[in-house]
Structures are given as C-alpha cells and as structure tokens.
Design an enzyme around this catalytic site. Structure first.
Site, PDB file in Angstrom:
ATOM      1  N   ALA A  67       0.866  -1.177   0.000  1.00  0.00           N
ATOM      2  CA  ALA A  67       0.000   0.000   0.000  1.00  0.00           C
ATOM      3  C   ALA A  67       0.898   1.220   0.000  1.00  0.00           C
ATOM      4  CB  ALA A  67      -0.884  -0.022   1.233  1.00  0.00           C
ATOM      5  N   GLY A 112       0.650  -5.061   0.940  1.00  0.00           N
ATOM      6  CA  GLY A 112      -0.525  -5.156   0.062  1.00  0.00           C
ATOM      7  C   GLY A 112      -0.206  -5.772  -1.292  1.00  0.00           C
ATOM      8  N   GLU A 115      -0.326  -9.415  -0.742  1.00  0.00           N
ATOM      9  CA  GLU A 115      -1.746  -9.751  -0.551  1.00  0.00           C
ATOM     10  C   GLU A 115      -2.509  -9.736  -1.879  1.00  0.00           C
ATOM     11  OE1 GLU A 115      -1.817  -6.658   2.463  1.00  0.00           O
ATOM     12  OE2 GLU A 115      -2.713  -8.088   3.845  1.00  0.00           O
ATOM     13  N   GLU A 135       4.324  -5.184   7.401  1.00  0.00           N
ATOM     14  CA  GLU A 135       3.475  -4.168   8.044  1.00  0.00           C
ATOM     15  C   GLU A 135       3.836  -3.913   9.495  1.00  0.00           C
ATOM     16  OE1 GLU A 135       2.406  -6.466   5.960  1.00  0.00           O
ATOM     17  OE2 GLU A 135       0.743  -5.764   4.727  1.00  0.00           O
TER      18      GLU A 135
HETATM   19  N1  DAK Z   1       4.572   3.234  -0.593  1.00  0.00           N
HETATM   20  C1  DAK Z   1       4.959   4.410  -1.128  1.00  0.00           C
HETATM   21  N2  DAK Z   1       6.120   4.589  -1.757  1.00  0.00           N
HETATM   22  C2  DAK Z   1       6.925   3.529  -1.856  1.00  0.00           C
HETATM   23  C3  DAK Z   1       6.598   2.270  -1.315  1.00  0.00           C
HETATM   24  C4  DAK Z   1       5.349   2.150  -0.654  1.00  0.00           C
HETATM   25  N3  DAK Z   1       4.919   0.990  -0.154  1.00  0.00           N
HETATM   26  N4  DAK Z   1       7.612   1.418  -1.569  1.00  0.00           N
HETATM   27  C5  DAK Z   1       8.546   2.142  -2.220  1.00  0.00           C
HETATM   28  N5  DAK Z   1       8.142   3.397  -2.406  1.00  0.00           N
HETATM   29  C6  DAK Z   1       8.832   4.483  -3.084  1.00  0.00           C
HETATM   30  C7  DAK Z   1       9.992   4.978  -2.234  1.00  0.00           C
HETATM   31  O1  DAK Z   1       9.528   5.895  -1.265  1.00  0.00           O
HETATM   32  C8  DAK Z   1      10.872   5.621  -3.286  1.00  0.00           C
HETATM   33  O2  DAK Z   1      10.329   6.869  -3.632  1.00  0.00           O
HETATM   34  P1  DAK Z   1      11.276   8.163  -3.890  1.00  0.00           P
HETATM   35  O3  DAK Z   1      12.067   8.319  -2.646  1.00  0.00           O
HETATM   36  O4  DAK Z   1      12.118   7.760  -5.076  1.00  0.00           O
HETATM   37  O5  DAK Z   1      10.319   9.272  -4.159  1.00  0.00           O
HETATM   38  C9  DAK Z   1      10.680   4.706  -4.480  1.00  0.00           C
HETATM   39  O6  DAK Z   1       9.458   4.002  -4.262  1.00  0.00           O
HETATM   40  C10 DAK Z   1      11.795   3.673  -4.622  1.00  0.00           C
HETATM   41  O7  DAK Z   1      11.900   2.987  -3.398  1.00  0.00           O
HETATM   42  P2  DAK Z   1      13.290   2.851  -2.593  1.00  0.00           P
HETATM   43  O8  DAK Z   1      14.189   3.997  -2.880  1.00  0.00           O
HETATM   44  O9  DAK Z   1      12.947   2.590  -1.173  1.00  0.00           O
HETATM   45  O10 DAK Z   1      13.886   1.553  -3.279  1.00  0.00           O
HETATM   46  P3  DAK Z   1      14.874   0.490  -2.641  1.00  0.00           P
HETATM   47  O11 DAK Z   1      15.331  -0.385  -3.765  1.00  0.00           O
HETATM   48  O12 DAK Z   1      15.915   1.147  -1.798  1.00  0.00           O
HETATM   49  O13 DAK Z   1      13.975  -0.375  -1.639  1.00  0.00           O
HETATM   50  C11 DAK Z   1      11.994  -1.592  -0.970  1.00  0.00           C
HETATM   51  C12 DAK Z   1      12.928  -1.134  -2.139  1.00  0.00           C
HETATM   52  C13 DAK Z   1      10.798  -2.288  -1.605  1.00  0.00           C
HETATM   53  C14 DAK Z   1      12.747  -2.603  -0.089  1.00  0.00           C
HETATM   54  C15 DAK Z   1      11.595  -0.349  -0.151  1.00  0.00           C
HETATM   55  O14 DAK Z   1      11.103   0.651  -1.046  1.00  0.00           O
HETATM   56  C16 DAK Z   1      10.532  -0.647   0.874  1.00  0.00           C
HETATM   57  O15 DAK Z   1      10.832  -1.205   1.942  1.00  0.00           O
HETATM   58  N6  DAK Z   1       9.304  -0.235   0.580  1.00  0.00           N
HETATM   59  C17 DAK Z   1       8.201  -0.333   1.519  1.00  0.00           C
HETATM   60  C18 DAK Z   1       7.736  -1.747   1.592  1.00  0.00           C
HETATM   61  C19 DAK Z   1       6.621  -1.892   2.592  1.00  0.00           C
HETATM   62  O16 DAK Z   1       6.804  -1.598   3.795  1.00  0.00           O
HETATM   63  N7  DAK Z   1       5.470  -2.352   2.132  1.00  0.00           N
HETATM   64  C20 DAK Z   1       4.323  -2.520   2.966  1.00  0.00           C
HETATM   65  C21 DAK Z   1       3.556  -1.250   2.960  1.00  0.00           C
HETATM   66  S1  DAK Z   1       2.227  -1.351   4.127  1.00  0.00           S
HETATM   67  C22 DAK Z   1      -5.147  -1.847   4.400  1.00  0.00           C
HETATM   68  C23 DAK Z   1      -4.875  -2.716   3.422  1.00  0.00           C
HETATM   69  C24 DAK Z   1      -3.616  -2.968   3.060  1.00  0.00           C
HETATM   70  C25 DAK Z   1      -2.593  -2.372   3.712  1.00  0.00           C
HETATM   71  C26 DAK Z   1      -2.859  -1.503   4.696  1.00  0.00           C
HETATM   72  C27 DAK Z   1      -4.129  -1.242   5.051  1.00  0.00           C
HETATM   73  N8  DAK Z   1      -6.427  -1.595   4.813  1.00  0.00           N
HETATM   74  C28 DAK Z   1      -7.371  -2.629   4.475  1.00  0.00           C
HETATM   75  C29 DAK Z   1      -6.774  -0.489   5.576  1.00  0.00           C
HETATM   76  C30 DAK Z   1      -1.275  -2.692   3.314  1.00  0.00           C
HETATM   77  C31 DAK Z   1      -0.238  -2.135   3.934  1.00  0.00           C
HETATM   78  C32 DAK Z   1       1.032  -2.175   3.301  1.00  0.00           C
HETATM   79  O17 DAK Z   1       1.230  -2.713   2.242  1.00  0.00           O
END
Ligand code: DAK
Length: 261
Positions: A67, A112, A115, A135
């Site tokens: 997400a 997400g 998922e 998460e």
């Molecule tokens: N959201 C927004 N931006 C993201 C992102 C994300 N999940 N993942 C990456 N980006 C963006 C980064 O901020 C960066 O943007 P800029 O700085 O260039 O503007 C760009 O994509 C490139 O990412 P990185 O520079 O971080 O790239 P790396 O190769 O260094 O790292 C990475 C890749 C995938 C390991 C890292 O980006 C990372 O850890 N990303 C976050 C992964 C994460 O935590 N995913 C889970 C998100 S929480 C719900 C339903 C679903 C959900 C929630 C609620 N409800 C039903 C209410 C789901 C929640 C989630 O998925």
C-alpha cells in the site's frame, strides 16, 4: 474509463495483461490504483470472450511494494476504512472473476502487494521476486487479507512467522513453501505467463470457470458441502455444447473445438 495507474491490454484473443503502473513508487497501491484495478477487472468480467488475466507490475524492481505509505500516513480512521474497502473490493474482484487470474511477480511483492498476489489464483515468480508482509515495521498488521490468505496458502505456523517478524523471502523459498507455483528467469516471466495463458485459453471455458469456482468456494466449506458444490458444477457442464464437443472429439480422435457455450 481511462486509467492513470494501471495498463489493461488485450494481449491476445481471450488473454488480458493487467499491469500496475506506478514504477516511480514501486507500484505502491493508492486508492485511485485500487479503484482502477477493480474497474479494469469488472471490464474483463463483462467480456464473454475473456479466458485469463495476467497481473503484473511495471518496471524492473517491483510487482507491488505494498500500500502507498505516503498516501496512508495522513489518513484518519474514516479514510482508512474507505481505503480498506477499496482494497478488499479489488481482491474480491480478482477472486470472483470467473476466469483465472495469474500473478506474474517480477520483483518486490510486499505488504498489500503480496496480498494482491495472494488474491490471484496462483503465482509465477521471477528469480528476482521477493515476498513479505512487513506491516509490523509500520505499526500495523496486514489489512488486505494477508493474515488469512497467506495462512491458507502456506499454513498457520509459517504465515504466523512471516507476518509477525516481517521476514522477507526470495523466490526459491517461496517455491519451496508453496507460495508460488513456478520460478522462472527474469526475462522469461511474461513468456511463461503467456504460455500458461494460451494453455488455459485452449481448454473448455465453462469447465475452467467451474474448476475455479469449485476450488475457490469449496475450500471455505466443509468437505461434504464442497463435494456437493462440485457435483452441481459438474452436472451443469452437461448442458454445455463444449462438453458434448469435448467427449465427441476424444472419441473421434481429433482436437476439440471449444466455443465457450
Ligand atoms: N509506498 C509508497 N512509496 C513507496 C513504497 C510504498 N509501499 N515502496 C517504495 N516506495 C517508493 C519509495 O519511497 C521511493 O520513492 P522516492 O524516494 O524515489 O520518491 C521509491 O518508491 C523507490 O523505493 P526505494 O528507494 O525505497 O527503493 P529500494 O530499492 O531502496 O527499496 C523496498 C525497495 C521495496 C525494499 C523499499 O522501497 C521498501 O521497503 N518499501 C516499503 C515496503 C513496505 O513496507 N510495504 C508494505 C507497505 S504497508 C489496508 C490494506 C492494506 C494495507 C494496509 C491497510 N487496509 C485494508 C486499511 C497494506 C499495507 C502495506 O502494504
């Protein structure tokens, strides 16, 4: 509807490729993307000639990195509720689509994104794929069905470990634990998906749909009711022209010509 965050291509007769297209944010899911996904899936669902959907992510790094954290951070409870509904709707649209949806996981499938892939009927991963439910690092549990679909796919203890520790796993481990059906070279992912899609498109469409419905719905039932559902779907195909064609073609030792009727 014109799409800003996804690409829907009618790649070959009956075969759709749906691509989440926000590579600058690693295809992270914001509300608009979820709405577009649901709309695209509804469009495919309205095409009687559709046979299969391949779902993937744009760019070289990610399927979907989760997400959109930047979009979620300022949300209040009401907005989170609406966001959750959009996410659940997209997942349901995949599951309820009569035709199979295969996730082609080309990179990060986190949160997400994992998922979303789990809502698909199965996954093919490239060697670069990485899966995880991180998460807990953000102070939330998975909210898009992850705790449930992951546990149903890989079993209770592994799912529990993965969601509680946020450990990320590579394609090889994902194959070993049954999260993905196949791992292929990075360059072979789309070709591998299309090959499977063509195979599916060559089968009797109503039988394929009956298989999807029986497996999907049956797994949420007790065995006796699930087998009763299977019996009904089995019997229903006896009213189809394709069932007669399939059996006749076998007995006449020729390939069947299915029409989806
Ligand atoms: N959201 C927004 N931006 C993201 C992102 C994300 N999940 N993942 C990456 N980006 C963006 C980064 O901020 C960066 O943007 P800029 O700085 O260039 O503007 C760009 O994509 C490139 O990412 P990185 O520079 O971080 O790239 P790396 O190769 O260094 O790292 C990475 C890749 C995938 C390991 C890292 O980006 C990372 O850890 N990303 C976050 C992964 C994460 O935590 N995913 C889970 C998100 S929480 C719900 C339903 C679903 C959900 C929630 C609620 N409800 C039903 C209410 C789901 C929640 C989630 O998925």
């Amino acid at each position: 509807m014109t799409y800003q965050n996804i690409i829907l291509e009618h790649a070959e007769p009956g075969i759709y490729v749906l691509t989440v297209n926000r590579p600058q944010a690693l295809n992270a899911l914001n509300a608009a993307t979820l709405e577009e996904l649901a709309a695209a899936l509804a469009r495919v669902g309205g095409d009687r000639a559709a046979r299969v959907v391949l779902l993937t992510g744009a760019g070289e790094k990610a399927f979907v990195a989760g997400a959109d954290i930047a979009a979620m951070k300022p949300m209040n409870a009401q907005q989170a509720f609406a966001f959750s509904q959009a996410g659940q709707q997209a997942a349901r649209a995949i599951e309820e689509l009569p035709v199979p949806v295969i996730a082609l996981v080309n990179g990060y499938a986190l949160g997400g994104g994992c998922e979303l892939a789990l809502a698909c009927d199965w996954m093919i991963a490239s060697e670069r794929a990485v899966f995880g439910q991180p998460e807990v690092n953000l102070g939330i549990p998975p909210g898009f069905g992850g705790t449930q679909r992951l546990a149903r796919r890989v079993g209770r203890a592994l799912a529990m470990e993965l969601v509680i520790t946020g450990r990320q796993i590579k394609a090889e481990e994902a194959l070993r634990i049954g999260l993905v059906n196949q791992v292929v070279a990075v360059d072979a992912l789309m070709a591998g998906g299309l090959a499977q899609a063509r195979l599916i498109a060559s089968k009797a469409p109503l039988a394929v749909q009956a298989c999807k419905q029986a497996v999907r719905c049956g797994l949420d039932m007790d065995l006796a009711n699930a087998c009763a559902l299977e019996t009904s779907l089995f019997a229903l195909t006896f009213g189809s022209a394709d069932r007669l064609e399939g059996m006749t073609a076998f007995l006449e030792k020729r390939p069947a010509q299915f029409k989806g009727e």
